[in-house]
Design an enzyme around this catalytic site. Structure first.
Site, PDB file in Angstrom:
ATOM      1  N   THR A  12       0.820  -1.213   0.000  1.00 20.55           N
ATOM      2  CA  THR A  12       0.000   0.000   0.000  1.00 20.55           C
ATOM      3  C   THR A  12       0.848   1.256   0.000  1.00 20.55           C
ATOM      4  O   THR A  12       0.624   2.180  -0.788  1.00 20.55           O
ATOM      5  CB  THR A  12      -0.925  -0.006   1.225  1.00 20.55           C
ATOM      6  OG1 THR A  12      -1.703  -1.203   1.218  1.00 20.55           O
ATOM      7  CG2 THR A  12      -1.861   1.186   1.200  1.00 20.55           C
ATOM      8  N   LYS A 105       9.796   1.655  11.527  1.00 20.57           N
ATOM      9  CA  LYS A 105      10.114   2.089  12.897  1.00 20.57           C
ATOM     10  C   LYS A 105      10.808   0.989  13.704  1.00 20.57           C
ATOM     11  O   LYS A 105      11.695   1.266  14.513  1.00 20.57           O
ATOM     12  CB  LYS A 105       8.863   2.571  13.636  1.00 20.57           C
ATOM     13  CG  LYS A 105       7.756   1.546  13.849  1.00 20.57           C
ATOM     14  CD  LYS A 105       6.734   1.614  12.754  1.00 20.57           C
ATOM     15  CE  LYS A 105       5.560   0.676  12.969  1.00 20.57           C
ATOM     16  NZ  LYS A 105       4.590   0.773  11.856  1.00 20.57           N
ATOM     17  N   GLU A 129      11.505   9.879   8.361  1.00 20.85           N
ATOM     18  CA  GLU A 129      10.362  10.701   8.759  1.00 20.85           C
ATOM     19  C   GLU A 129       9.088   9.872   8.832  1.00 20.85           C
ATOM     20  O   GLU A 129       8.245  10.065   9.713  1.00 20.85           O
ATOM     21  CB  GLU A 129      10.176  11.854   7.781  1.00 20.85           C
ATOM     22  CG  GLU A 129       9.083  12.838   8.161  1.00 20.85           C
ATOM     23  CD  GLU A 129       9.398  13.618   9.433  1.00 20.85           C
ATOM     24  OE1 GLU A 129       8.687  13.405  10.447  1.00 20.85           O
ATOM     25  OE2 GLU A 129      10.330  14.424   9.433  1.00 20.85           O
ATOM     26  N   VAL A 132       7.641   7.507  12.127  1.00 12.13           N
ATOM     27  CA  VAL A 132       6.952   7.975  13.334  1.00 12.13           C
ATOM     28  C   VAL A 132       5.834   8.940  12.952  1.00 12.13           C
ATOM     29  O   VAL A 132       6.078   9.953  12.301  1.00 12.13           O
ATOM     30  CB  VAL A 132       7.923   8.685  14.302  1.00 12.13           C
ATOM     31  CG1 VAL A 132       7.188   9.148  15.548  1.00 12.13           C
ATOM     32  CG2 VAL A 132       9.089   7.771  14.674  1.00 12.13           C
ATOM     33  N   GLY A 134       3.388   8.995  10.843  1.00 15.49           N
ATOM     34  CA  GLY A 134       2.883   9.153   9.483  1.00 15.49           C
ATOM     35  C   GLY A 134       3.173  10.506   8.872  1.00 15.49           C
ATOM     36  O   GLY A 134       4.319  10.883   8.637  1.00 15.49           O
ATOM     37  N   GLY A 187     -10.400  -1.895   8.454  1.00 15.76           N
ATOM     38  CA  GLY A 187      -9.027  -1.735   7.995  1.00 15.76           C
ATOM     39  C   GLY A 187      -8.164  -0.869   8.885  1.00 15.76           C
ATOM     40  O   GLY A 187      -7.031  -0.539   8.531  1.00 15.76           O
ATOM     41  N   ASP A 201       4.230  -1.111  19.062  1.00 17.63           N
ATOM     42  CA  ASP A 201       4.365  -0.187  17.935  1.00 17.63           C
ATOM     43  C   ASP A 201       4.690   1.224  18.431  1.00 17.63           C
ATOM     44  O   ASP A 201       5.613   1.880  17.939  1.00 17.63           O
ATOM     45  CB  ASP A 201       3.071  -0.175  17.121  1.00 17.63           C
ATOM     46  CG  ASP A 201       3.089   0.851  16.002  1.00 17.63           C
ATOM     47  OD1 ASP A 201       3.728   0.586  14.969  1.00 17.63           O
ATOM     48  OD2 ASP A 201       2.475   1.923  16.163  1.00 17.63           O
ATOM     49  N   LYS A 205       8.321   3.760  18.134  1.00 14.61           N
ATOM     50  CA  LYS A 205       8.336   5.166  17.728  1.00 14.61           C
ATOM     51  C   LYS A 205       8.897   6.058  18.826  1.00 14.61           C
ATOM     52  O   LYS A 205       9.655   6.995  18.552  1.00 14.61           O
ATOM     53  CB  LYS A 205       6.922   5.589  17.340  1.00 14.61           C
ATOM     54  CG  LYS A 205       6.370   4.816  16.142  1.00 14.61           C
ATOM     55  CD  LYS A 205       4.881   5.039  15.958  1.00 14.61           C
ATOM     56  CE  LYS A 205       4.319   4.179  14.835  1.00 14.61           C
ATOM     57  NZ  LYS A 205       2.857   4.300  14.712  1.00 14.61           N
TER      58      LYS A 205
END
Length: 430
Positions: A12, A105, A129, A132, A134, A187, A201, A205
């Site tokens: 994606t 990350k 960039e 972390v 988005g 999603g 997650d 970050k």
């Protein structure tokens, strides 16, 4: 002259990066001063239908071979994972004197120091960039915008999946399992959401942000991590009554004996900006000693915001901007000394499920007294004698080790039927 780009991974995000480079080619040429050309791609499935054309772009079945190819200036790694092929690609690219741009990350949190040292040795740079928050340019803010500042604290919502679940539980009164299933159907959550809901997650970050903010070596193992799966509708209801909202917060602070780094559910005042970050959005609050507080909010995931961050790093490379990966040369990074966990102080929300019978409050009060823990407020739902009833209390400032000992004593009481629930209260402002 052009910046010759090779993209590893065409999921994606990879497809979105390729599409963005094509759609905005004129604008990017104006802003970077050079042509940005995708000269190679590699992915697991060559025949998969994708939303962007690969016509005319050389395909490599072996991404390692592509990472070593002499006609590529920068490798964009969008495969993911802290080890395995992603790490091998990056090491090969640096060994071939190439730059790297990644959204990975986990890779930077676990291997960022080693990769940074390798990059410095060959005169390459690593852009991350997109790793972390988005589309929020928090790496650029820390590495460039706050270059003249000492940063003493960071906190934020760094995982949109968990934030969505907590927002929906509060708004709809649904339980955790129901909202998680809804998030997967929409999603917003992966088929295996463990890293999102258990805090891993966000901890990846936070590791990166803390290294940039404090000029210290990234150290994932020093982050204290707790997830949201134990948060109940009852806790959310009580937090609302007390004037708080529950958020999965990533927090890094300088302390007198080291750095405090944690990811855990926290209660934050409803009036604070972070309390009003809802759904899949992310937010980061930074405090510089010259800038004062800075609050950034935006989409923390998704193809378009992540692709935007990847291309921003590519534009920097095209402009010839090469900065120390963690803001200062790796030899200048300080050891990441963790604060002694038990001595960290804070205020806490504690919920007990007790049998409503004479003497129960005396037992609770005795446990608090013995550990020198002072209550700020207490709530109790009225029920028939002998029924199971929730008792909620909030504490004044107390050392973490003291609250841990109190919880052990509560658990040993016959009248306490379930394991006590505890949530830290963070009195955050702007």
């Amino acid at each position: 002259m052009s910046l010759r780009i090779g993209i590893c991974g065409l999921g994606t995000v990879g497809a979105a990066v390729l599409g963005l480079l094509k759609d905005k080619s004129g604008l990017l040429r104006q802003r970077s001063g050079t042509e940005m050309e995708v000269v190679a791609v590699s992915a697991r499935n060559r025949n998969l239908e994708r939303p962007v054309s690969l016509h005319g772009i050389p395909w490599f079945d072996d991404p390692i071979e592509m990472a070593a190819h002499s006609d590529i200036d920068v490798i964009v790694e969008l495969i993911g994972g802290s080890d395995g092929i992603a790490l091998d690609i990056c090491k090969t690219a640096l060994g071939s004197h190439k730059h790297i741009v990644t959204a990975n990350k986990a890779l930077i949190a676990h291997h960022g120091l080693d990769l940074a040292e390798k990059a410095e040795a060959v005169g390459s740079t690593i852009g991350f960039e997109a790793a972390v928050a988005g589309g929020i340019p928090v790496i650029k803010v820390l590495r460039e915008g706050l270059a003249a500042n000492g940063v003493d604290s960071i906190y934020g919502i760094l995982n949109g999946t968990s934030n969505y679940i907590l927002s929906e539980m509060r708004d709809n009164g649904s339980d955790f399992g129901t909202v998680l299933k809804e998030a997967q159907d929409k999603g917003y959550a992966e088929a295996d959401p463990q890293f999102d809901i258990d805090g891993t997650d966000a901890a990846h970050k936070l590791t990166i942000l803390a290294a940039l903010a404090f000029g210290c070596r990234p150290s994932f193992d020093d982050v204290t991590i707790a997830g949201i799966s134990d948060i109940s509708e009852l806790d959310i209801s009580f937090s609302d009554e007390l004037g708080y909202r529950i958020k999965l917060l990533a927090i890094a602070r300088r302390g007198p004996d080291g750095y405090q780094q944690s990811v855990e559910p926290c209660m934050v005042p409803k009036v604070s900006p972070i309390a009003n970050v809802e759904g899949v959005f992310n937010a980061v609050s930074l405090h510089g000693d010259r800038s004062g507080p800075i609050f950034l909010e935006g989409r923390g995931a998704g193809a378009a915001p992540t692709a935007s961050a990847v291309v921003a790093d590519l534009v920097d490379l095209a402009r010839g901007i090469s900065l120390p990966i963690f803001g200062v040369p790796t030899k200048s990074l300080a050891p990441n000394t963790a604060s002694v966990v038990g001595t960290i102080t804070g205020r806490y929300y504690v919920r007990l499920m007790v049998l409503d019978r004479p003497g129960v409050f005396a037992e609770i009060a005795a446990a608090l007294r013995d550990e020198d823990v002072s209550m700020e407020a207490i709530l109790q739902r009225t029920r028939a004698p002998g029924d199971l009833v929730p008792v909620v209390m909030t504490t004044h400032e107390v050392e973490q080790r003291k609250i841990a000992r109190v919880l052990e004593k509560f658990s040993s009481l016959e009248t306490v039927i379930e394991e006590p629930r505890v949530i830290k209260i963070e009195p955050l402002g702007g």
